[in-house]
Design a protein around this motif. Sequence first.
Motif, PDB file in Angstrom:
ATOM      1  N   LEU A  28       0.813  -1.219   0.000  1.00 26.22           N
ATOM      2  CA  LEU A  28       0.000   0.000   0.000  1.00 26.22           C
ATOM      3  C   LEU A  28       0.847   1.270   0.000  1.00 26.22           C
ATOM      4  N   ASP A  32      -2.766   2.582  -3.579  1.00 22.66           N
ATOM      5  CA  ASP A  32      -3.982   1.896  -3.164  1.00 22.66           C
ATOM      6  C   ASP A  32      -4.109   0.581  -3.931  1.00 22.66           C
ATOM      7  N   GLN A  74      -6.205   1.467   1.401  1.00 24.54           N
ATOM      8  CA  GLN A  74      -5.135   2.467   1.337  1.00 24.54           C
ATOM      9  C   GLN A  74      -4.570   2.657   2.734  1.00 24.54           C
TER      10      GLN A  74
END
Length: 118
Positions: A28, A32, A74
């Motif tokens: 991450l 995302d 995210q």
Amino acid sequence: MVQYSNAPLDLSFAALSDATRRGIIGQLVRGDASITSLADRFQMTLTGIKKHVQVLERAGLVVTQKVGRVRTSQLGKRGLKAEAEWIEAHRMLFEARFDALDEIIMQMQQEDSDEPAR
């Protein structure tokens, strides 16, 4: 026995104790990712990866958002500042203790070399 509790740190360190979850964080950092792409990346089932992401969410390290049928993960906004500060404080403590131990060992070695041979 005295119990110290720092729930956010406990949750963070528990979440980060697993290699897969650390890998998810690493993934991450790059951007995302959907739950499906994470599952593919880590060769896990969707259910398995969701459980790992939920642990990271409870710790505040990851945020997920569902848009249509896609759930995207995210990094959380809070980051790891508190964890880094805790680690740094303890690193400094350990360093000071090891420096003191080094000094004691050097003194003992000096005393041994100062003794006359028999």
